[in-house]
Design a protein around this motif. Sequence first.
Motif, PDB file in Angstrom:
ATOM      1  N   GLY A  46       0.929  -1.138   0.006  1.00  0.00           N
ATOM      2  CA  GLY A  46       0.153   0.040  -0.106  1.00  0.00           C
ATOM      3  C   GLY A  46       0.917   1.375  -0.118  1.00  0.00           C
ATOM      4  N   VAL A  47       2.017   1.210  -0.144  1.00  0.00           N
ATOM      5  CA  VAL A  47       3.070   2.321  -0.409  1.00  0.00           C
ATOM      6  C   VAL A  47       2.618   3.088  -1.641  1.00  0.00           C
ATOM      7  N   LYS A  48       2.427   4.524  -1.289  1.00  0.00           N
ATOM      8  CA  LYS A  48       2.236   5.410  -2.632  1.00  0.00           C
ATOM      9  C   LYS A  48       3.369   6.040  -2.880  1.00  0.00           C
ATOM     10  N   LEU A  49       3.815   5.815  -4.308  1.00  0.00           N
ATOM     11  CA  LEU A  49       4.898   6.406  -4.670  1.00  0.00           C
ATOM     12  C   LEU A  49       4.704   7.677  -5.402  1.00  0.00           C
ATOM     13  N   GLN A  50       5.801   8.782  -5.168  1.00  0.00           N
ATOM     14  CA  GLN A  50       5.391  10.170  -5.741  1.00  0.00           C
ATOM     15  C   GLN A  50       6.742  10.317  -6.512  1.00  0.00           C
ATOM     16  N   LEU A  51       6.775  10.550  -7.771  1.00  0.00           N
ATOM     17  CA  LEU A  51       7.787  11.017  -8.784  1.00  0.00           C
ATOM     18  C   LEU A  51       7.960  12.355  -8.656  1.00  0.00           C
ATOM     19  N   ARG A  52       8.995  13.238  -9.124  1.00  0.00           N
ATOM     20  CA  ARG A  52       9.199  14.416  -9.275  1.00  0.00           C
ATOM     21  C   ARG A  52       8.631  15.211  -7.860  1.00  0.00           C
ATOM     22  N   THR A  53       9.252  14.468  -6.892  1.00  0.00           N
ATOM     23  CA  THR A  53       9.085  15.142  -5.735  1.00  0.00           C
ATOM     24  C   THR A  53      10.354  15.417  -4.698  1.00  0.00           C
ATOM     25  N   LYS A  54      10.712  16.465  -4.482  1.00  0.00           N
ATOM     26  CA  LYS A  54      11.868  16.869  -3.911  1.00  0.00           C
ATOM     27  C   LYS A  54      11.702  17.013  -2.476  1.00  0.00           C
ATOM     28  N   LEU A  55      12.495  16.224  -1.606  1.00  0.00           N
ATOM     29  CA  LEU A  55      12.759  16.513  -0.373  1.00  0.00           C
ATOM     30  C   LEU A  55      13.337  17.825   0.031  1.00  0.00           C
ATOM     31  N   VAL A  56      12.870  18.862   0.758  1.00  0.00           N
ATOM     32  CA  VAL A  56      13.538  20.019   0.668  1.00  0.00           C
ATOM     33  C   VAL A  56      14.130  20.088   2.348  1.00  0.00           C
ATOM     34  N   ARG A  57      13.226  19.758   3.299  1.00  0.00           N
ATOM     35  CA  ARG A  57      13.827  19.776   4.496  1.00  0.00           C
ATOM     36  C   ARG A  57      12.755  18.831   5.507  1.00  0.00           C
ATOM     37  N   PHE A  58      13.223  18.516   6.614  1.00  0.00           N
ATOM     38  CA  PHE A  58      12.543  17.563   7.675  1.00  0.00           C
ATOM     39  C   PHE A  58      12.016  18.956   8.792  1.00  0.00           C
ATOM     40  N   MET A  59      10.894  18.456   8.980  1.00  0.00           N
ATOM     41  CA  MET A  59      10.106  19.485   9.989  1.00  0.00           C
ATOM     42  C   MET A  59      10.187  18.862  11.303  1.00  0.00           C
ATOM     43  N   SER A  60      10.683  19.601  12.278  1.00  0.00           N
ATOM     44  CA  SER A  60      10.567  19.029  13.538  1.00  0.00           C
ATOM     45  C   SER A  60       9.737  19.925  14.478  1.00  0.00           C
ATOM     46  N   ASN A  61       9.396  19.232  15.658  1.00  0.00           N
ATOM     47  CA  ASN A  61       8.492  20.085  16.794  1.00  0.00           C
ATOM     48  C   ASN A  61       9.418  20.387  17.834  1.00  0.00           C
ATOM     49  N   LYS A  62       9.046  21.269  18.743  1.00  0.00           N
ATOM     50  CA  LYS A  62       9.912  21.757  20.030  1.00  0.00           C
ATOM     51  C   LYS A  62      10.706  20.866  20.367  1.00  0.00           C
ATOM     52  N   GLU A  63      10.407  19.755  20.638  1.00  0.00           N
ATOM     53  CA  GLU A  63      11.162  18.694  21.411  1.00  0.00           C
ATOM     54  C   GLU A  63      12.213  17.879  20.404  1.00  0.00           C
ATOM     55  N   GLY A  64      12.213  18.545  19.062  1.00  0.00           N
ATOM     56  CA  GLY A  64      13.062  17.991  18.034  1.00  0.00           C
ATOM     57  C   GLY A  64      12.650  16.783  17.494  1.00  0.00           C
ATOM     58  N   ARG A  65      11.514  16.349  17.678  1.00  0.00           N
ATOM     59  CA  ARG A  65      11.049  15.205  17.160  1.00  0.00           C
ATOM     60  C   ARG A  65      10.442  15.435  15.495  1.00  0.00           C
ATOM     61  N   ILE A  66      11.080  14.661  14.721  1.00  0.00           N
ATOM     62  CA  ILE A  66      10.496  14.635  13.160  1.00  0.00           C
ATOM     63  C   ILE A  66       9.015  14.796  13.135  1.00  0.00           C
ATOM     64  N   VAL A  67       8.338  15.623  12.593  1.00  0.00           N
ATOM     65  CA  VAL A  67       7.095  15.718  12.635  1.00  0.00           C
ATOM     66  C   VAL A  67       6.269  15.594  10.917  1.00  0.00           C
ATOM     67  N   GLY A  68       7.290  16.083  10.121  1.00  0.00           N
ATOM     68  CA  GLY A  68       6.687  16.364   8.710  1.00  0.00           C
ATOM     69  C   GLY A  68       8.016  16.587   7.967  1.00  0.00           C
ATOM     70  N   ILE A  69       7.520  16.746   6.538  1.00  0.00           N
ATOM     71  CA  ILE A  69       8.617  16.796   5.635  1.00  0.00           C
ATOM     72  C   ILE A  69       8.032  18.008   4.720  1.00  0.00           C
ATOM     73  N   GLU A  70       9.162  18.948   4.131  1.00  0.00           N
ATOM     74  CA  GLU A  70       8.804  19.846   3.299  1.00  0.00           C
ATOM     75  C   GLU A  70       9.143  19.337   1.754  1.00  0.00           C
ATOM     76  N   VAL A  71       8.105  19.437   0.732  1.00  0.00           N
ATOM     77  CA  VAL A  71       8.558  18.813  -0.537  1.00  0.00           C
ATOM     78  C   VAL A  71       8.220  20.023  -1.485  1.00  0.00           C
ATOM     79  N   ARG A  72       8.961  19.871  -2.520  1.00  0.00           N
ATOM     80  CA  ARG A  72       8.609  20.609  -3.838  1.00  0.00           C
ATOM     81  C   ARG A  72       8.098  19.578  -4.940  1.00  0.00           C
TER      82      ARG A  72
END
Length: 144
Positions: free
Chosen positions: A111-137
Motif C-alpha cells: 500500500g505504499v504510495k509512490l510520488q515521482l518528481r517530488t523533492k525533499l527540501v527539509r525535515f520539519m521538527s517540533n519543539k522537542e526536536g522530533r521529526i513530525v513532517g517533511i517539506e517537499v517541492r
Amino acid sequence: MPVHGGNSIINGGDFCAPGTKLQREAGVQDSPELMLNDMLRKCSYLNHPELAKMVAYNAKDALEWTESYIGARYTKLNYQGGHSVKRANGTISASGSELVNKLLVKAKELGVKLQLRTKLVRFMSNKEGRIVGIEVRKGLQIPR
Ligand SMILES: Cc1cc2nc3c(=O)[nH]c(=O)nc-3n(C[C@H](O)[C@H](O)[C@H](O)COP(=O)(O)OP(=O)(O)OC[C@H]3O[C@@H](n4cnc5c(N)ncnc54)[C@H](O)[C@@H]3O)c2cc1C
C-alpha cells in the motif's frame, strides 16, 4: 526524478556477502571476519569500523532476505575490486533492477504510495526536536 530507482536500479547488481549459497556451490571459503578485513585494508583503515562491521556481519542475512521476501534471484558469483575472494553475488539481470523493481512490487502490495518528481527540501521538527513532517517541492521539471 521522473523515474524510480536512483543509482540502485542501474548498478551492476553485484551483492557482496560472505558465506552465501553461490559461494558454497563454488567451494569458496569466506567469513564475515575476512570480508571486514578486506573492507578495512582496501580502504586504508579510513572506514567507520562499526559500520563496516555491520555490513560484513549482516550482508548474508540481507541477501537471503531479498531472496525470501521479494524473490530476488542471484545466478553468478563475481570478483569485485578489493575483495580477496569471489563474494559478489550477481543478480540474474546483472543489474540492481532485479532488486529495485521487486522491492517496488512489494511496496505497492503493502500500500505504499509512490510520488515521482517530488523533492525533499527539509525535515520539519517540533519543539522537542522530533521529526513530525517533511517539506517537499512537487512537479519539478528538468531545466533544458
Ligand atoms: C554504474 C554503477 C554501477 C554500480 N554497481 C554496483 C554493484 O554492482 N554493486 C554495489 O554494491 N554497488 C554498485 N554501485 C553503487 C551502488 O549503486 C550505490 O552505492 C547505491 O545504489 C546507493 O544507494 P542509495 O539508496 O544510497 O542511492 P540511490 O539508489 O541513488 O537512491 C537515492 C534516491 O533518492 C532520490 N533523491 C535524492 N535526493 C532527493 C531529494 N532531495 N528528494 C527526493 N528524492 C531524492 C534520488 O532521485 C534516488 O532515487 C554502482 C553504482 C553505479 C553508478
